[in-house]
Design a protein around this motif. Sequence first.
Motif, mmCIF file in Angstrom:
data_model
loop_
_atom_site.group_PDB
_atom_site.id
_atom_site.type_symbol
_atom_site.label_atom_id
_atom_site.label_comp_id
_atom_site.label_asym_id
_atom_site.label_seq_id
_atom_site.Cartn_x
_atom_site.Cartn_y
_atom_site.Cartn_z
ATOM 1 N N ARG A 66 47.298 41.159 33.632
ATOM 2 C CA ARG A 66 47.943 42.536 32.866
ATOM 3 C C ARG A 66 47.314 43.610 33.229
ATOM 4 N NH1 ARG A 66 49.159 43.133 26.626
ATOM 5 N NH2 ARG A 66 49.955 45.069 27.915
ATOM 6 N N LEU A 67 45.897 43.391 33.769
ATOM 7 C CA LEU A 67 45.102 44.544 34.331
ATOM 8 C C LEU A 67 45.692 45.103 35.444
ATOM 9 C CD1 LEU A 67 42.756 46.460 34.469
ATOM 10 C CD2 LEU A 67 41.439 44.485 35.406
ATOM 11 N N ILE A 68 45.952 44.192 36.535
ATOM 12 C CA ILE A 68 46.512 44.582 37.850
ATOM 13 C C ILE A 68 47.979 44.849 37.629
ATOM 14 C CG2 ILE A 68 44.685 43.447 39.048
ATOM 15 C CD1 ILE A 68 46.834 41.431 39.843
ATOM 16 N N PHE A 69 48.707 44.263 36.808
ATOM 17 C CA PHE A 69 50.053 44.799 36.537
ATOM 18 C C PHE A 69 50.097 46.345 36.469
ATOM 19 C CE2 PHE A 69 53.361 45.602 33.173
ATOM 20 C CZ PHE A 69 54.417 45.121 34.089
ATOM 21 N N THR A 70 49.140 46.615 35.423
ATOM 22 C CA THR A 70 49.017 48.113 35.102
ATOM 23 C C THR A 70 48.489 49.074 36.084
ATOM 24 O OG1 THR A 70 48.772 47.776 32.457
ATOM 25 C CG2 THR A 70 48.156 49.667 33.395
ATOM 26 N N LEU A 71 47.581 48.598 36.697
ATOM 27 C CA LEU A 71 47.187 49.384 37.917
ATOM 28 C C LEU A 71 47.835 49.497 39.060
ATOM 29 C CD1 LEU A 71 43.327 47.810 38.082
ATOM 30 C CD2 LEU A 71 44.252 50.058 36.854
ATOM 31 N N ALA A 72 48.785 48.340 39.415
ATOM 32 C CA ALA A 72 49.696 48.399 40.620
ATOM 33 C C ALA A 72 50.775 49.521 40.379
ATOM 34 C CB ALA A 72 50.066 47.060 40.845
ATOM 35 N N LYS A 73 51.075 50.023 39.347
ATOM 36 C CA LYS A 73 52.116 50.863 39.327
ATOM 37 C C LYS A 73 51.719 52.238 39.877
ATOM 38 C CE LYS A 73 50.997 52.643 34.476
ATOM 39 N NZ LYS A 73 51.713 52.850 33.173
ATOM 40 N N GLN A 74 50.286 52.292 39.988
ATOM 41 C CA GLN A 74 49.835 53.696 40.762
ATOM 42 C C GLN A 74 49.598 53.362 42.162
ATOM 43 O OE1 GLN A 74 46.948 54.927 41.907
ATOM 44 N NE2 GLN A 74 47.479 57.024 41.776
ATOM 45 N N SER A 75 50.063 54.366 42.874
ATOM 46 C CA SER A 75 50.364 53.917 44.439
ATOM 47 C C SER A 75 49.009 53.696 44.942
ATOM 48 C CB SER A 75 50.864 55.257 45.240
ATOM 49 O OG SER A 75 50.383 56.270 44.937
ATOM 50 N N ASP A 76 47.706 54.598 44.607
ATOM 51 C CA ASP A 76 46.300 54.539 45.109
ATOM 52 C C ASP A 76 45.869 52.971 44.784
ATOM 53 O OD1 ASP A 76 46.501 56.956 46.595
ATOM 54 O OD2 ASP A 76 45.909 57.879 44.803
ATOM 55 N N ARG A 78 47.710 50.416 44.245
ATOM 56 C CA ARG A 78 48.343 49.531 44.452
ATOM 57 C C ARG A 78 47.719 49.011 45.985
ATOM 58 N NH1 ARG A 78 53.094 51.582 43.859
ATOM 59 N NH2 ARG A 78 53.149 52.555 45.845
ATOM 60 N N ASP A 79 47.689 50.175 46.745
ATOM 61 C CA ASP A 79 47.267 49.965 48.207
ATOM 62 C C ASP A 79 45.771 49.444 48.401
ATOM 63 O OD1 ASP A 79 49.453 51.422 49.015
ATOM 64 O OD2 ASP A 79 48.665 53.506 49.224
ATOM 65 N N GLN A 80 45.102 49.561 47.618
ATOM 66 C CA GLN A 80 43.535 49.086 47.464
ATOM 67 C C GLN A 80 43.515 47.601 46.611
ATOM 68 O OE1 GLN A 80 40.867 50.241 49.127
ATOM 69 N NE2 GLN A 80 42.188 52.241 49.348
ATOM 70 N N LEU A 81 44.199 47.325 45.927
ATOM 71 C CA LEU A 81 44.348 46.086 45.402
ATOM 72 C C LEU A 81 45.047 45.085 46.501
ATOM 73 C CD1 LEU A 81 45.960 46.751 41.848
ATOM 74 C CD2 LEU A 81 43.732 45.516 42.505
ATOM 75 N N GLU A 82 46.179 45.504 47.122
ATOM 76 C CA GLU A 82 46.995 44.929 48.099
ATOM 77 C C GLU A 82 45.692 44.535 49.458
ATOM 78 O OE1 GLU A 82 50.322 44.758 51.349
ATOM 79 O OE2 GLU A 82 50.310 46.597 49.891
ATOM 80 N N LYS A 83 45.105 45.634 49.441
ATOM 81 C CA LYS A 83 44.194 45.454 50.735
ATOM 82 C C LYS A 83 43.114 44.412 50.431
ATOM 83 C CE LYS A 83 43.385 49.494 52.703
ATOM 84 N NZ LYS A 83 42.493 50.857 52.892
ATOM 85 N N ALA A 84 42.461 44.501 49.134
ATOM 86 C CA ALA A 84 41.528 43.573 48.693
ATOM 87 C C ALA A 84 42.036 42.038 48.900
ATOM 88 C CB ALA A 84 40.838 43.998 47.424
ATOM 89 N N GLY A 85 43.261 41.639 48.700
ATOM 90 C CA GLY A 85 43.644 40.393 48.709
ATOM 91 C C GLY A 85 44.161 39.929 47.272
ATOM 92 N N HIS A 86 44.573 40.947 46.539
ATOM 93 C CA HIS A 86 45.293 40.248 45.282
ATOM 94 C C HIS A 86 46.655 39.804 45.317
ATOM 95 C CE1 HIS A 86 41.724 41.710 42.465
ATOM 96 N NE2 HIS A 86 41.635 42.495 43.284
ATOM 97 N N ILE A 87 47.188 40.156 46.478
ATOM 98 C CA ILE A 87 48.575 39.365 46.553
ATOM 99 C C ILE A 87 48.507 38.022 46.762
ATOM 100 C CG2 ILE A 87 50.724 39.131 47.871
ATOM 101 C CD1 ILE A 87 50.897 42.048 48.225
ATOM 102 N N ASP A 88 47.570 37.530 47.366
ATOM 103 C CA ASP A 88 47.146 36.149 47.829
ATOM 104 C C ASP A 88 46.796 35.683 46.634
ATOM 105 O OD1 ASP A 88 47.856 36.491 50.434
ATOM 106 O OD2 ASP A 88 45.841 36.684 51.108
#
Length: 228
Positions: A66-76, A78-88
């Motif tokens: 729920r935390l990253i679900f909410t954060l990922a709606k914001q573009s900045d 989203r970019d940092q979460l993806e870069k850190a490896g949260h998709i994996d």
Amino acid sequence: LRAVFDARLQLVEIADGKEGDSEFRKKLLTDFPSALLTTTKLVAPQLSIHDPDSIFNPGREYFYLRLIFTLAKQSDWRDQLEKAGHIDRCVVLLDHVMKNFSTGSSEPVKNHPYYLAGTLIRLDASDSYRSSGFADKISELEWWELLKGAWSAMWWNDLYREDEPLEALPGIVAYTLESLETEAAKYDSKSLVRVVDRIYEALKDEEAQPDIISAVKNVKDRLDSSGS
């Protein structure tokens, strides 16, 4: 994790704010995603080595998703979460979530499929499973099963009554329509008919936004036509 979860909307506001403390904003966006990944890493407790799913903590993963679900709606974010490896990390969670959700486990894995699907869709932002960054890690069948789980989770947990989950519904709809064209869903689409019908009627009763109702109707109509 719970404290950070409770502050998730404020974290989005900080990332959106361009006039505040730019150094703090930059440091938060840069450091927090990696720290979150480290603190929520799936590690099996030594006392539970005989439990094949001991690394999965439903409560922790609920707040994480729920935390990253909410954060990922914001573009900045989203970019940092993806870069850190949260998709994996979400990909790793998929098997655990569906195993515990689909078997009727006593563990509180109720909302997880919806937030996992919504998070992956937001983090990837490709608008298509086929061109997503996780298509080589999640099979068409696994993705279809997750989307079905997301619709079921929305219905059985009344998520259609909550603003935050509803924001992600158009994305769920788009990916569902795409999946309905795949072999994975070809002989299984009827399993989704009843729950989509119920959500559609519930959204009308709740007087949801017209675009949300229209989006769900697109899935309903596609399912109706495929079953005729």
